[in-house]
Enzyme design. Structure first.
Site, PDB file in Angstrom:
ATOM      1  N   GLY A   1     -68.106 -48.016 -62.641  1.00 49.02           N
ATOM      2  CA  GLY A   1     -66.874 -47.877 -63.620  1.00 49.02           C
ATOM      3  C   GLY A   1     -66.038 -46.942 -62.847  1.00 49.02           C
ATOM      4  O   GLY A   1     -66.683 -45.704 -62.577  1.00 49.02           O
ATOM      5  N   HIS A   2     -64.995 -47.190 -62.606  1.00 47.98           N
ATOM      6  CA  HIS A   2     -64.032 -46.269 -61.967  1.00 47.98           C
ATOM      7  C   HIS A   2     -62.952 -45.968 -63.076  1.00 47.98           C
ATOM      8  O   HIS A   2     -62.538 -46.739 -63.620  1.00 47.98           O
ATOM      9  CB  HIS A   2     -63.363 -46.879 -60.798  1.00 47.98           C
ATOM     10  CG  HIS A   2     -64.275 -47.137 -59.713  1.00 47.98           C
ATOM     11  ND1 HIS A   2     -63.574 -47.725 -58.387  1.00 47.98           N
ATOM     12  CD2 HIS A   2     -65.410 -46.632 -59.427  1.00 47.98           C
ATOM     13  CE1 HIS A   2     -64.809 -47.802 -57.568  1.00 47.98           C
ATOM     14  NE2 HIS A   2     -65.723 -47.246 -58.362  1.00 47.98           N
TER      15      HIS A   2
HETATM   16  P1  IMP Z   1     -78.059 -51.300 -61.628  1.00 48.30           P
HETATM   17  O1  IMP Z   1     -77.285 -51.250 -60.819  1.00 48.30           O
HETATM   18  O2  IMP Z   1     -77.626 -51.841 -63.227  1.00 48.30           O
HETATM   19  O3  IMP Z   1     -79.287 -52.467 -61.493  1.00 48.30           O
HETATM   20  O4  IMP Z   1     -78.876 -50.088 -62.133  1.00 48.30           O
HETATM   21  C1  IMP Z   1     -79.624 -49.639 -61.230  1.00 48.30           C
HETATM   22  C2  IMP Z   1     -79.778 -48.017 -61.314  1.00 48.30           C
HETATM   23  O5  IMP Z   1     -78.326 -47.661 -60.729  1.00 48.30           O
HETATM   24  C3  IMP Z   1     -79.645 -47.460 -62.646  1.00 48.30           C
HETATM   25  O6  IMP Z   1     -80.395 -46.099 -62.556  1.00 48.30           O
HETATM   26  C4  IMP Z   1     -78.288 -47.224 -62.762  1.00 48.30           C
HETATM   27  O7  IMP Z   1     -77.964 -46.185 -63.786  1.00 48.30           O
HETATM   28  C5  IMP Z   1     -77.629 -46.919 -61.550  1.00 48.30           C
HETATM   29  N1  IMP Z   1     -76.247 -47.214 -61.674  1.00 48.30           N
HETATM   30  C6  IMP Z   1     -75.742 -48.500 -61.181  1.00 48.30           C
HETATM   31  N2  IMP Z   1     -74.433 -48.456 -60.963  1.00 48.30           N
HETATM   32  C7  IMP Z   1     -74.103 -47.224 -61.382  1.00 48.30           C
HETATM   33  C8  IMP Z   1     -72.780 -46.392 -61.330  1.00 48.30           C
HETATM   34  O8  IMP Z   1     -71.896 -47.063 -60.996  1.00 48.30           O
HETATM   35  N3  IMP Z   1     -72.819 -45.176 -61.637  1.00 48.30           N
HETATM   36  C9  IMP Z   1     -74.121 -44.405 -61.609  1.00 48.30           C
HETATM   37  N4  IMP Z   1     -75.193 -45.120 -61.582  1.00 48.30           N
HETATM   38  C10 IMP Z   1     -75.195 -46.461 -61.526  1.00 48.30           C
END
Ligand code: IMP
Length: 481
Positions: A78-79
């Site tokens: 999310g930007h």
């Molecule tokens: P997933 O990418 O949805 O599979 O999540 C795996 C891990 O990466 C989790 O701890 C999420 O909270 C983290 N995560 C995924 N995308 C982001 C991001 O854009 N910002 C911060 N954490 C992220």
């Protein structure tokens, strides 16, 4: 004076951080660096656990770039970009989309939820943004309804051990890609192929999807129809994006490769298994965009002046209690994608130095320095120590070690001034400059950009920016400190 103090994993609050609004006198702002003749490929990556403010940095570079390319991740990212008081929250779209006419690429390494992408396109158009320069790799993989269901089910099954994913289906989609059961963007253009591939992808998942047997989202025909509809909408944007990017690089045009998440969430190098399912490190820009390593000239790492993390997993410099609440509130640390409160902590220089090495960082952008105003002392973690007293100056590769590691800190004097109007290094209070110097020296990467507020104009280009590939500021002589 710096003093080394040893703290536990959960730092206790030692002092109410007062917030005074004494603004330092404003020196003339240093103009953004101008481009040198040779226009490089610049990768912008997160150097922590994501949410470092990459969107803003990419947006600033995008202004002078010819192409902006996303190369990994999906709508787990999310930007947030604030422009002229208007806030834009983008999930899949490259940040460059707000600059009309720039080639904006969603590369082959990205996983695309076509519903999110078509909604984002609609919303941008509704708000008057021209989207015709978007190009989507025909080879990018698609997040399917069953990926989201499996992401939910996987987390539920893990219970207390959950990863804390964004539940957007990212992991299961990348798993299908590796298992060669993925559905790709190009498959949206042929009903027969699409249906056949969905059947093949669903077959090995029958057992795990049994609880959802009656879920209408899994109905083969309606799923196929829904995705064909997305195909019609996206067709004009589908392209051989690798070729388009390589053409720009051949013409010496500037290409910005926009990373998502951060190094510590990298599936190979992060805090596995509490990571995302892609490689947010700079090397992945080549794979996820379809360019070669020699096409990359600069790698900028973006790091907050403190650290945040969403989801579960080790976090050696985590702060809890009222101090954490204050940092979270001041920094607005709630997930762009999920709205979850982010875990917060002091700057972790062990992890940042590791990220600098993994990414070959040529420059650092430190964001949200203004949030530290009123915290005194400011801490920066310079090593870890485990329960048995062993010391770690390098990021530990072993999961168990990391889980039991706590930070040891340098304490530095804080500052109370409101930094939001600072536009040059000389505007910053000495304590803030000392902190930045310490970070840059420790990590051995120059800080070229400092964020002092959410607006895109709320940045300081440092003198070190003169030495990176995008060249010296136009008013260099006038504003040199
Ligand atoms: P997933 O990418 O949805 O599979 O999540 C795996 C891990 O990466 C989790 O701890 C999420 O909270 C983290 N995560 C995924 N995308 C982001 C991001 O854009 N910002 C911060 N954490 C992220």
């Amino acid at each position: 004076m710096l003093s080394l103090v040893s703290l536990g994993v959960k730092a206790t609050r030692e002092r109410q951080a007062g917030h005074q609004a004494r603004k330092p006198p404003a020196a003339p702002a240093r103009a953004p660096p101008t481009l040198r003749a040779a226009m490089p490929g610049i990768v912008v990556v997160g150097a922590q656990w994501g949410d470092e403010g990459k969107g803003k940095v990419t947006d600033m570079l995008a202004e002078r770039a010819d192409a902006i390319v996303r190369f990994q991740g999906g709508n787990n990212a999310g930007h947030t970009i604030v422009r002229n008081g208007t806030t834009w929250k983008l999930h899949l779209m490259p940040s460059g989309i707000l600059h009309p006419g720039k080639l904006c690429v969603i590369g082959n390494g990205v996983v695309i939820d076509p519903k999110v992408l078509t909604d984002e396109l609609d919303e941008l158009r509704r708000r008057g943004v021209e989207t015709s320069a978007l190009r989507i790799s025909a080879n990018a993989h698609l997040i399917m309804p069953y990926h989201m269901l499996l992401d939910h089910a996987g987390e539920a099954k893990l219970g207390k051990l959950e990863i804390g994913t964004t539940r957007r289906g990212i992991g299961p989609c990348y798993a299908d890609k590796a298992a060669r059961l993925g559905i790709r963007v190009q498959d949206l253009l042929d009903e027969k192929i699409l249906k056949k591939k969905i059947v093949a992808a669903l077959d090995p998942k029958r057992l795990s999807l049994r609880p959802y047997a009656k879920d209408p989202r899994l109905d083969l025909q309606s799923m196929t129809d829904e995705y064909l509809t997305y195909g019609h909408v996206l067709e004009p944007y589908i392209a051989d994006t690798s070729r388009l990017v390589l053409e720009r690089l051949d013409r010496n045009e500037m290409v910005v490769f926009e990373g998502a998440q951060g190094a510590m969430l990298d599936i190979d190098h992060g805090t596995y298994p509490f990571v995302t399912s892609s490689n947010p490190v700079a090397g992945a820009a080549c794979i996820g965009a379809g360019v070669g390593p020699k096409d990359i000239d600069e790698v900028w790492g973006v790091a907050k002046a403190y650290v945040t993390r969403v989801g579960a997993g080790p976090f050696p410099t985590e702060i809890e209690g009222p101090l954490a609440d204050e940092m979270r509130e001041r920094g607005g640390e709630y997930g762009t994608t999920t709205g979850r409160p982010r875990r917060v902590g002091w700057m972790d220089l062990v992890a940042l130095r590791y990220a600098a090495r993994l990414n070959s960082l040529t420059a650092l952008a430190i964001t949200k320095l203004d949030v530290l105003a009123g915290f005194d002392p400011i801490r920066a973690c310079v090593r870890y120590r485990n329960d048995e007293g062993a010391e770690f100056t390098d990021f530990p590769y072993h999961q168990t070690v990391l889980h039991h590691a706590s930070g040891e800190y340098i304490e530095m004097p804080g500052f109370t001034e409101d930094l939001s109007e600072c536009r040059s290094e000389t505007d910053l209070p000495e304590a803030a400059r000392e902190y930045l110097r310490f970070v840059a020296d420790f990590v051995r990467v120059p800080i070229v950009l400092v964020g002092v507020g959410p607006g895109r104009e709320q940045v300081i280009w440092t003198e070190a920016a003169d030495n990176v590939a995008i060249g010296p500021p136009t008013d260099h002589a006038a504003s040199a400190t």
